[in-house]
Design a protein around this motif. Structure first.
Motif, PDB file in Angstrom:
ATOM      1  N   PRO A   5      69.369  52.885 -24.409  1.00  0.00           N
ATOM      2  CA  PRO A   5      69.063  53.468 -23.111  1.00  0.00           C
ATOM      3  C   PRO A   5      67.573  53.332 -22.801  1.00  0.00           C
ATOM      4  O   PRO A   5      66.748  53.324 -23.706  1.00  0.00           O
ATOM      5  CB  PRO A   5      69.451  54.937 -23.280  1.00  0.00           C
ATOM      6  CG  PRO A   5      69.399  55.188 -24.744  1.00  0.00           C
ATOM      7  CD  PRO A   5      69.724  53.870 -25.415  1.00  0.00           C
ATOM      8  N   ILE A   6      67.251  53.173 -21.518  1.00  0.00           N
ATOM      9  CA  ILE A   6      65.849  53.088 -21.118  1.00  0.00           C
ATOM     10  C   ILE A   6      65.351  54.509 -20.893  1.00  0.00           C
ATOM     11  O   ILE A   6      65.928  55.259 -20.122  1.00  0.00           O
ATOM     12  CB  ILE A   6      65.677  52.221 -19.859  1.00  0.00           C
ATOM     13  CG1 ILE A   6      66.062  50.781 -20.189  1.00  0.00           C
ATOM     14  CG2 ILE A   6      64.256  52.296 -19.338  1.00  0.00           C
ATOM     15  CD1 ILE A   6      65.970  49.830 -19.023  1.00  0.00           C
ATOM     16  N   GLY A   7      64.300  54.862 -21.566  1.00  0.00           N
ATOM     17  CA  GLY A   7      63.725  56.195 -21.480  1.00  0.00           C
ATOM     18  C   GLY A   7      62.308  56.160 -22.004  1.00  0.00           C
ATOM     19  O   GLY A   7      61.548  55.242 -21.715  1.00  0.00           O
ATOM     20  N   ILE A   8      61.958  57.150 -22.811  1.00  0.00           N
ATOM     21  CA  ILE A   8      60.628  57.226 -23.416  1.00  0.00           C
ATOM     22  C   ILE A   8      60.806  57.421 -24.909  1.00  0.00           C
ATOM     23  O   ILE A   8      61.570  58.281 -25.344  1.00  0.00           O
ATOM     24  CB  ILE A   8      59.806  58.394 -22.831  1.00  0.00           C
ATOM     25  CG1 ILE A   8      59.631  58.221 -21.328  1.00  0.00           C
ATOM     26  CG2 ILE A   8      58.452  58.486 -23.513  1.00  0.00           C
ATOM     27  CD1 ILE A   8      58.951  59.391 -20.647  1.00  0.00           C
ATOM     28  N   ILE A   9      60.074  56.633 -25.683  1.00  0.00           N
ATOM     29  CA  ILE A   9      60.044  56.760 -27.141  1.00  0.00           C
ATOM     30  C   ILE A   9      58.617  57.173 -27.500  1.00  0.00           C
ATOM     31  O   ILE A   9      57.656  56.572 -27.015  1.00  0.00           O
ATOM     32  CB  ILE A   9      60.367  55.411 -27.817  1.00  0.00           C
ATOM     33  CG1 ILE A   9      61.659  54.840 -27.297  1.00  0.00           C
ATOM     34  CG2 ILE A   9      60.289  55.522 -29.318  1.00  0.00           C
ATOM     35  CD1 ILE A   9      62.863  54.993 -28.114  1.00  0.00           C
ATOM     36  N   TYR A  10      58.490  58.184 -28.338  1.00  0.00           N
ATOM     37  CA  TYR A  10      57.177  58.661 -28.782  1.00  0.00           C
ATOM     38  C   TYR A  10      56.935  58.255 -30.231  1.00  0.00           C
ATOM     39  O   TYR A  10      57.866  58.283 -31.038  1.00  0.00           O
ATOM     40  CB  TYR A  10      57.100  60.190 -28.695  1.00  0.00           C
ATOM     41  CG  TYR A  10      57.127  60.716 -27.282  1.00  0.00           C
ATOM     42  CD1 TYR A  10      55.951  61.007 -26.616  1.00  0.00           C
ATOM     43  CD2 TYR A  10      58.336  60.929 -26.623  1.00  0.00           C
ATOM     44  CE1 TYR A  10      55.973  61.499 -25.310  1.00  0.00           C
ATOM     45  CE2 TYR A  10      58.372  61.423 -25.321  1.00  0.00           C
ATOM     46  CZ  TYR A  10      57.190  61.697 -24.676  1.00  0.00           C
ATOM     47  OH  TYR A  10      57.216  62.177 -23.397  1.00  0.00           O
ATOM     48  N   SER A  11      55.695  57.888 -30.550  1.00  0.00           N
ATOM     49  CA  SER A  11      55.326  57.677 -31.949  1.00  0.00           C
ATOM     50  C   SER A  11      55.537  58.974 -32.709  1.00  0.00           C
ATOM     51  O   SER A  11      55.403  60.066 -32.140  1.00  0.00           O
ATOM     52  CB  SER A  11      53.843  57.326 -32.089  1.00  0.00           C
ATOM     53  OG  SER A  11      53.559  56.077 -31.582  1.00  0.00           O
ATOM     54  N   VAL A 115      50.554  54.432 -22.960  1.00  0.00           N
ATOM     55  CA  VAL A 115      51.962  54.201 -22.648  1.00  0.00           C
ATOM     56  C   VAL A 115      52.140  52.697 -22.524  1.00  0.00           C
ATOM     57  O   VAL A 115      51.429  52.042 -21.767  1.00  0.00           O
ATOM     58  CB  VAL A 115      52.372  54.877 -21.327  1.00  0.00           C
ATOM     59  CG1 VAL A 115      53.833  54.585 -21.016  1.00  0.00           C
ATOM     60  CG2 VAL A 115      52.122  56.365 -21.386  1.00  0.00           C
ATOM     61  N   PHE A 116      53.076  52.160 -23.291  1.00  0.00           N
ATOM     62  CA  PHE A 116      53.412  50.743 -23.251  1.00  0.00           C
ATOM     63  C   PHE A 116      54.680  50.593 -22.417  1.00  0.00           C
ATOM     64  O   PHE A 116      55.705  51.190 -22.742  1.00  0.00           O
ATOM     65  CB  PHE A 116      53.660  50.205 -24.662  1.00  0.00           C
ATOM     66  CG  PHE A 116      52.423  50.165 -25.516  1.00  0.00           C
ATOM     67  CD1 PHE A 116      51.776  48.964 -25.755  1.00  0.00           C
ATOM     68  CD2 PHE A 116      51.915  51.326 -26.090  1.00  0.00           C
ATOM     69  CE1 PHE A 116      50.637  48.924 -26.544  1.00  0.00           C
ATOM     70  CE2 PHE A 116      50.777  51.298 -26.883  1.00  0.00           C
ATOM     71  CZ  PHE A 116      50.137  50.091 -27.108  1.00  0.00           C
ATOM     72  N   THR A 117      54.597  49.819 -21.343  1.00  0.00           N
ATOM     73  CA  THR A 117      55.727  49.587 -20.448  1.00  0.00           C
ATOM     74  C   THR A 117      55.995  48.091 -20.421  1.00  0.00           C
ATOM     75  O   THR A 117      55.065  47.292 -20.281  1.00  0.00           O
ATOM     76  CB  THR A 117      55.403  50.085 -19.028  1.00  0.00           C
ATOM     77  OG1 THR A 117      55.025  51.465 -19.089  1.00  0.00           O
ATOM     78  CG2 THR A 117      56.585  49.927 -18.101  1.00  0.00           C
ATOM     79  N   PHE A 118      57.261  47.714 -20.525  1.00  0.00           N
ATOM     80  CA  PHE A 118      57.640  46.301 -20.556  1.00  0.00           C
ATOM     81  C   PHE A 118      58.410  45.929 -19.301  1.00  0.00           C
ATOM     82  O   PHE A 118      59.320  46.643 -18.896  1.00  0.00           O
ATOM     83  CB  PHE A 118      58.475  46.009 -21.806  1.00  0.00           C
ATOM     84  CG  PHE A 118      57.679  46.166 -23.069  1.00  0.00           C
ATOM     85  CD1 PHE A 118      57.022  45.078 -23.618  1.00  0.00           C
ATOM     86  CD2 PHE A 118      57.568  47.396 -23.680  1.00  0.00           C
ATOM     87  CE1 PHE A 118      56.264  45.220 -24.769  1.00  0.00           C
ATOM     88  CE2 PHE A 118      56.807  47.555 -24.838  1.00  0.00           C
ATOM     89  CZ  PHE A 118      56.157  46.462 -25.381  1.00  0.00           C
TER      90      PHE A 118
END
Length: 137
Positions: A5-11, A115-118
């Motif tokens: 799913p496209i969302g947000i992943i945190y370190s 924030v890394f966005t592709f």
């Protein structure tokens, strides 16, 4: 394997202060066209001094890029930089070599949150562009 799913992943261990959370919320509201989950990361010595950046497998799953090659990376709306990438055995994408030039060019700092966005690219020779936005001031 199913699509992630496209969302947000945190370190691991990343927590944002209120200002950083507010900037992230504004980005999410106005940006579209992402092809993978955003990755929120606080830069470490490894990223800045040792000039190596790893993007989690959960983010890379939807990118559909080769095991080795180059990716376009830019800071915000700035110009594209060509950065070498390869897929590690654990599935993470690793930026090295030119990542160090990118870090130096933009004076990225240990402790800053990015924030890394592709997105898909319409600029040859890149199929994918990684946009790095800094949340910390």
């Amino acid at each position: 394997m199913g699509e992630a799913p496209i969302g947000i992943i945190y370190s691991m261990g990343v927590s944002l202060d209120l200002e950083e959370e507010g900037r992230l919320a504004m980005m999410i509201d106005i940006e579209q066209g992402n092809i993978a989950s955003r990755f929120v990361h606080r830069f470490t010595i490894t990223n800045i001094t040792k000039k190596s950046m790893k993007i989690p497998n959960q983010v890379c799953v939807l990118l559909n890029i080769g095991a080795e090659g180059f990716i376009g990376v830019r800071l915000g709306e700035g110009p594209l930089s060509r950065v070498a990438s390869k897929t590690a055995k654990d599935g993470r994408m690793v930026f090295n070599k030119e990542w160090g030039v990118f870090v130096s060019t933009y004076n990225l700092q240990v402790g800053s949150v990015a924030v890394f966005t592709f997105r898909r690219s319409n600029v040859a020779p890149f199929d994918v562009v990684c946009v790095v936005d800094i949340l910390s001031i």
